[in-house]
Design a protein around this motif. Sequence first.
Motif, mmCIF file in Angstrom:
data_model
loop_
_atom_site.group_PDB
_atom_site.id
_atom_site.type_symbol
_atom_site.label_atom_id
_atom_site.label_comp_id
_atom_site.label_asym_id
_atom_site.label_seq_id
_atom_site.Cartn_x
_atom_site.Cartn_y
_atom_site.Cartn_z
ATOM 1 N N ILE A 399 12.043 -8.093 -1.304
ATOM 2 C CA ILE A 399 12.757 -7.307 -2.321
ATOM 3 C C ILE A 399 12.867 -5.834 -1.914
ATOM 4 N N GLY A 400 12.410 -5.517 -0.706
ATOM 5 C CA GLY A 400 12.567 -4.157 -0.204
ATOM 6 C C GLY A 400 11.548 -3.163 -0.727
ATOM 7 N N MET A 401 10.308 -3.599 -0.926
ATOM 8 C CA MET A 401 9.271 -2.663 -1.355
ATOM 9 C C MET A 401 9.011 -1.625 -0.264
ATOM 10 N N ILE A 402 8.646 -0.410 -0.685
ATOM 11 C CA ILE A 402 8.469 0.711 0.242
ATOM 12 C C ILE A 402 7.093 1.348 0.052
ATOM 13 N N ASN A 403 6.781 2.296 0.916
ATOM 14 C CA ASN A 403 5.491 2.998 0.851
ATOM 15 C C ASN A 403 5.305 3.746 -0.468
ATOM 16 N N ALA A 404 4.046 4.001 -0.796
ATOM 17 C CA ALA A 404 3.714 4.816 -1.962
ATOM 18 C C ALA A 404 4.345 6.200 -1.827
ATOM 19 N N PRO A 405 4.707 6.827 -2.925
ATOM 20 C CA PRO A 405 5.297 8.169 -2.865
ATOM 21 C C PRO A 405 4.353 9.171 -2.208
ATOM 22 N N GLU A 406 4.928 10.162 -1.542
ATOM 23 C CA GLU A 406 4.126 11.143 -0.821
ATOM 24 C C GLU A 406 3.295 12.027 -1.734
ATOM 25 N N HIS A 407 3.707 12.147 -3.004
ATOM 26 C CA HIS A 407 2.942 13.043 -3.892
ATOM 27 C C HIS A 407 1.667 12.400 -4.415
ATOM 28 N N TRP A 408 1.447 11.103 -4.172
ATOM 29 C CA TRP A 408 0.212 10.474 -4.629
ATOM 30 C C TRP A 408 -0.989 11.101 -3.913
ATOM 31 N N ASP A 409 -2.053 11.323 -4.665
ATOM 32 C CA ASP A 409 -3.261 11.915 -4.115
ATOM 33 C C ASP A 409 -4.062 10.858 -3.347
ATOM 34 N N ILE A 410 -4.390 11.152 -2.110
ATOM 35 C CA ILE A 410 -5.086 10.181 -1.261
ATOM 36 C C ILE A 410 -6.473 9.863 -1.804
ATOM 37 N N GLU A 411 -7.190 10.863 -2.282
ATOM 38 C CA GLU A 411 -8.566 10.635 -2.719
ATOM 39 C C GLU A 411 -8.651 9.766 -3.966
ATOM 40 N N THR A 412 -7.644 9.825 -4.826
ATOM 41 C CA THR A 412 -7.723 9.074 -6.082
ATOM 42 C C THR A 412 -6.873 7.796 -6.093
ATOM 43 N N GLU A 413 -5.766 7.778 -5.370
ATOM 44 C CA GLU A 413 -4.847 6.641 -5.449
ATOM 45 C C GLU A 413 -4.994 5.648 -4.297
ATOM 46 N N TYR A 414 -5.485 6.104 -3.159
ATOM 47 C CA TYR A 414 -5.675 5.203 -2.018
ATOM 48 C C TYR A 414 -7.040 4.536 -2.154
ATOM 49 N N LYS A 415 -7.071 3.223 -2.139
ATOM 50 C CA LYS A 415 -8.293 2.478 -2.432
ATOM 51 C C LYS A 415 -8.956 1.874 -1.201
ATOM 52 N N ASP A 416 -8.221 1.754 -0.100
ATOM 53 C CA ASP A 416 -8.714 1.019 1.059
ATOM 54 C C ASP A 416 -9.912 1.710 1.705
ATOM 55 N N VAL A 417 -10.883 0.909 2.142
ATOM 56 C CA VAL A 417 -12.101 1.453 2.736
ATOM 57 C C VAL A 417 -11.791 2.212 4.020
ATOM 58 N N GLU A 418 -10.836 1.732 4.810
ATOM 59 C CA GLU A 418 -10.485 2.449 6.030
ATOM 60 C C GLU A 418 -9.863 3.803 5.700
ATOM 61 N N SER A 419 -8.932 3.822 4.766
ATOM 62 C CA SER A 419 -8.307 5.085 4.375
ATOM 63 C C SER A 419 -9.346 6.086 3.874
ATOM 64 N N GLN A 420 -10.234 5.609 3.010
ATOM 65 C CA GLN A 420 -11.231 6.508 2.432
ATOM 66 C C GLN A 420 -12.213 7.016 3.491
ATOM 67 N N ASN A 421 -12.624 6.133 4.412
ATOM 68 C CA ASN A 421 -13.551 6.559 5.464
ATOM 69 C C ASN A 421 -12.900 7.567 6.401
ATOM 70 N N TYR A 422 -11.646 7.287 6.782
ATOM 71 C CA TYR A 422 -10.942 8.225 7.656
ATOM 72 C C TYR A 422 -10.749 9.567 6.956
ATOM 73 N N TRP A 423 -10.385 9.521 5.684
ATOM 74 C CA TRP A 423 -10.123 10.764 4.980
ATOM 75 C C TRP A 423 -11.401 11.597 4.836
ATOM 76 N N ALA A 424 -12.511 10.928 4.551
ATOM 77 C CA ALA A 424 -13.783 11.649 4.441
ATOM 78 C C ALA A 424 -14.139 12.306 5.775
ATOM 79 N N GLU A 425 -13.903 11.587 6.861
ATOM 80 C CA GLU A 425 -14.166 12.149 8.185
ATOM 81 C C GLU A 425 -13.253 13.341 8.469
ATOM 82 N N VAL A 426 -11.991 13.198 8.098
ATOM 83 C CA VAL A 426 -11.015 14.269 8.310
ATOM 84 C C VAL A 426 -11.413 15.526 7.552
#
Length: 588
Positions: A399-426
């Motif tokens: 159905i043509g789903m796309i990425n989450a909008p860029e204005h979403w906050d990574i710390e609160t809206e991104y749930k994946d363990v890899e994303s959160q671990n990378y972001w904490a390291e960053v």
Amino acid sequence: MSPQADPLYHKRVWWKEATFYQIYPASFKDSNGDGWGDIPGVLQKIEYIASLGVDVVWLSPMFDSPQIDMGYDVSNYEDVYAPYGTVKDVEELIVACHKNDMKLILDLVVNHTSDQHVWFKESRSSKDNPKRDWYFWQPARYDDEGNRVSPTNYRSYFAGGTWTWDKHTEEYYLHLYDKSQPDLNWENEECRKAIYDSAMRFWLDKGIDGFRIDTVNKYSKVLPFTDAIIADPTSFTQFAPEKWCNGPRIHEFIKEMNTEVLSHYRTYDGLPLATVGELSLCPNPSDVIPYVSAREKELDMVFQFDITHLGQGPPGGTSKYDIASWTLPEMKRIVSKWQTFIDGTDAWTTVFNENHDNGRSISRYANDAPEWREKSAKILALWLVAQSGTLFLYQGQEIGMINAPEHWDIETEYKDVESQNYWAEVVRLDDNGTDPGRKERIKKGLQLLARDHARLPFQWDNTPNAGFSREKPWMRVHDLYPEINASSQEGDLQSVLSFYKQMLRLRKEHKDVFVYGTFELLDPEGKDTFVYRKRYEGKTAVVLLNFRLEVQCLPTKEIEGMEMLVSSYGKVVGGPLQPLEGRVYINY
């Protein structure tokens, strides 16, 4: 002997011609309003799935799990995560798929378990427990100042090291992924036997039709463990696939899995089972062919990830989300490489550009701006469907789903363990001055590549929560669900959904040339169009793809005497290629 005379050379088998549809249970359909997708929700949508024209449902992990890594941390192979349902629900799904002429495969996650699995609880209970050797345990090392350090310097896929200290037994255990996912020791025969019984036979006896096999080339580690070469002097941990990927016994282990288990089962209609392995870090065809050669009797096919790594930093390292620009010739070379590596062999290939571990293909390879979304979805559908090999689609792709909008906050809206671990390291590296500006770079990478994008709830309709759930979902629904949803597309013959259905019908109708045809890349260095030719005996198809937002000239010489089979623009009689237009020309 000519390839065509070789009985194994691209022998026709059902799974080669099948289209597989991946379902991520947490995000597909919530039947009971608790915010989590579930197996009864999949059952509610079984007619929708069948209507797509797919042949196999691949159900991502629904096993009992603490959900640190969304089910890829299994705590009990023989039970179902309660919010997803019950074993009985899965049994009903098996029956429902079969009644609708579809097969069902499950994920096989046996490189590691959850640290909550009873096997690991026993293993860590004492150094002399019978299951101690079912996982990898190592004593500490000590530096010159007497500080305790890990047994090796390997870096985890999810940032940080691969060893975690266990206070109870005072040793480290190995985990290539999160610390809650200790690696199983395939060197231990009793451990392998338990895997075969609990993770495989339990579900095969219930009638499933095969497996997608997670991290399939990581079961064999290089022993004894030794430090990796220091490629990044700024970090103690080093990405070290040479120490734990494609190890010395890997082919022996996969062959044993076939001999001991898979060869003794058939699909519900009496055909051979299907297996597809997740084969990372194998950039050379010569390394891939042993896994998928029919003579070797290991795997039917594998996912090779060059296409999803396009524009991504080195996988597993600190630069994974340091994105880079890429060119159309680069994409062409990747596609050509993995389309042609099977020529003259008894190996097979797969075709995909989305799954649960990557950003959405429209946002990555085309253009997700409102005026170009649908055209992008259609050209990508045509690009995929006309390629040789077994086709895999991911929920929402149709159905043509796309990425989450860029204005979403990574710390609160991104749930994946890899994303959160990378972001904490960053954040740590940026804030302490080790790598100034890193936050902004990695933020852009996560906005494009993060696994979270594929895990947004499926957009069923324009009602609250996109029709996914009556209550607040476990993960935020995309802001554009009123515009992008299945309900609004089902009755629209010009929709992305209708185009996918049309293309899957054409793939079956012309499977000789689309599924089994040889691939030839035309104009490899062209920066505006992607053109390839497919041949099967006397039948030829030419695929024209304009990836630009400008009109492109038609390569008339390549399609002389051929008729247009389909255009992503609908009823087009000819003329130049329109922006983001794909066409297929064919002769019979």
